[in-house]
Design an enzyme around this catalytic site. Structure first.
Site, short mmCIF file in Angstrom:
data_model
loop_
_atom_site.label_atom_id
_atom_site.label_comp_id
_atom_site.label_asym_id
_atom_site.label_seq_id
_atom_site.Cartn_x
_atom_site.Cartn_y
_atom_site.Cartn_z
N ALA A 32 0.85 -1.19 0.00
CA ALA A 32 0.00 0.00 0.00
C ALA A 32 0.88 1.24 0.00
O ALA A 32 1.78 1.37 0.84
CB ALA A 32 -0.90 -0.01 1.23
N ALA A 34 -0.55 4.29 0.14
CA ALA A 34 -1.35 5.34 0.80
C ALA A 34 -0.90 5.50 2.24
O ALA A 34 -0.54 4.53 2.90
CB ALA A 34 -2.82 4.98 0.76
N HIS A 48 -10.80 -0.23 2.11
CA HIS A 48 -10.07 -1.12 1.21
C HIS A 48 -9.54 -2.34 1.96
O HIS A 48 -9.65 -3.47 1.48
CB HIS A 48 -8.90 -0.38 0.55
#
Lengths: 179, 179, 179
Positions: A32, A34, A48
């Site tokens: 990830a 983010a 998510h």
């Protein structure tokens, strides 16, 4: 195999990438990019995560993607990176040399063992943005997608949850007829 | 043949068009609609020029595209116009009658000899712009692309440097089986 | 059959949908979700109306789409809804529960008799919008398109007036070879 999955916002590209990862039947490592910098993003990340299979390992890495890929890509495993556009935004924020980071990643990709799935946003199909930074980001996002697409075996564009193949070098060429 | 090449910002559409021009193996005349009005655009033009084959002739024409095409399109030559969206923006700035200019170009295209490659931007796939002028420009850019696509033999959409055929009337229809 | 037609602004998606409706050779009921709130929209509606076949029945319904579809969808008729993105914007303005309205519509679609054509905008392929409401709308528009695409038999993306098939379950699967 390296597979780039492109799409717009809420196009279903992440879900399509997750289905591709499940179909490999390999252990999956989810990378990830983010970071939960504000509430909107924290909610998006939590949503998510809740939707992903529980057996997947997750690594959060906003910037040092090449190092993570080099370390985590092993034979008989699947790496899913979601998403490259956010990684680019993180590099912008950190003042990183974008062309150098892009070239490093593009050169690394063909050498990695195992399955590698990359999710990226298409952001260049709207009207020219008013502010110069947004224009610059849009240009770099486009250059990144071109470089990644050239380095991948497959490229899929996702719209409304539906995949459209842009490139697939994994399809066997038709056999030549007997002479 | 007339070939329209559509794509977003930094989609690789210009490079794809240049490769198409090279593949014709004909003398190429490059028609640039960009004018170096500010530093950002001057840099972009210089970068594009440096990447083009040195043997190509270049004509800079921000607005009078129909006149240039009528004069320069000759048998056994290739014209590459990059790009139509900038031409439209130049017409907007000059207060030109847009529908008249669009119709003139669309009517002219099928009559031109030689190979004609046209590059244009797709700008209508983002959120509705706040300001009315941007909405109007977006509408006219969409209408222009529709009119050009109808007047061309081939239309290709480019994303991440990869071509996707939207129209190709140059492909021979399959032969009917013997009765 | 349910057919979703996606495209950007001025992509020719409405005209393509109208051609699909004409090709059914069935009586057509046109469901308009636009309301003439300002002059720009009033002009756009008038222009669209003038271009449609005069024999079509028109229903204007900004929000209660499920009720209209349930009532108007009959065997041997064609319903054309233009467009879903404007319907979504109307729901936003009215403060309607968006996920509930989306689910209601997606569940209803497969049960409707006759031909149903739905036009919707793709708005997620530009740069991330500055304002939070535009980001939220973009997300919901993407979710709506995904839900509609899953509930439809055919999905077509229109660019520059040219259709690109994303999904078509009406095509017969190839026959298996003899064992």
């Amino acid at each position: 195999m390296r597979h780039l999955i492109l799409g717009g916002a809420r196009s279903g590209k992440s879900r399509f990438a997750e289905q591709c990862a499940i179909q490999t039947a390999l252990p999956v490592c989810y990378v990830a990019t983010a970071t939960a910098g504000d509430r909107e993003m924290a909610e998006r990340i939590a949503r998510h995560q809740a939707e992903r299979p529980s057996g997947w390992r997750t690594i959060e890495e906003p910037r040092e993607l090449a190092a993570v890929l080099l370390h985590e890509a092993v034979p008989n495993s699947c790496l899913l990176v979601d998403c490259l556009t956010l990684w680019l935004a993180n590099l912008f924020e950190a003042g990183t040399d974008i062309p150098a980071a892009r070239d490093e990643l593009a050169h690394l990709l063909p050498q990695l063992p195992g399955e590698v799935l990359l999710v990226s946003n298409e952001v260049g199909l709207g009207i020219v943005p008013d502010n110069a930074l947004a224009r610059l980001f849009r240009d770099e996002a486009g250059r990144l997608n071109q470089a990644l697409a050239a380095a991948c075996d497959r490229v899929t564009f996702v719209a409304a949850g539906l995949p459209l193949t842009l490139k697939d070098t994994s399809v066997a060429a038709p056999l030549s007829p007997d002479p």
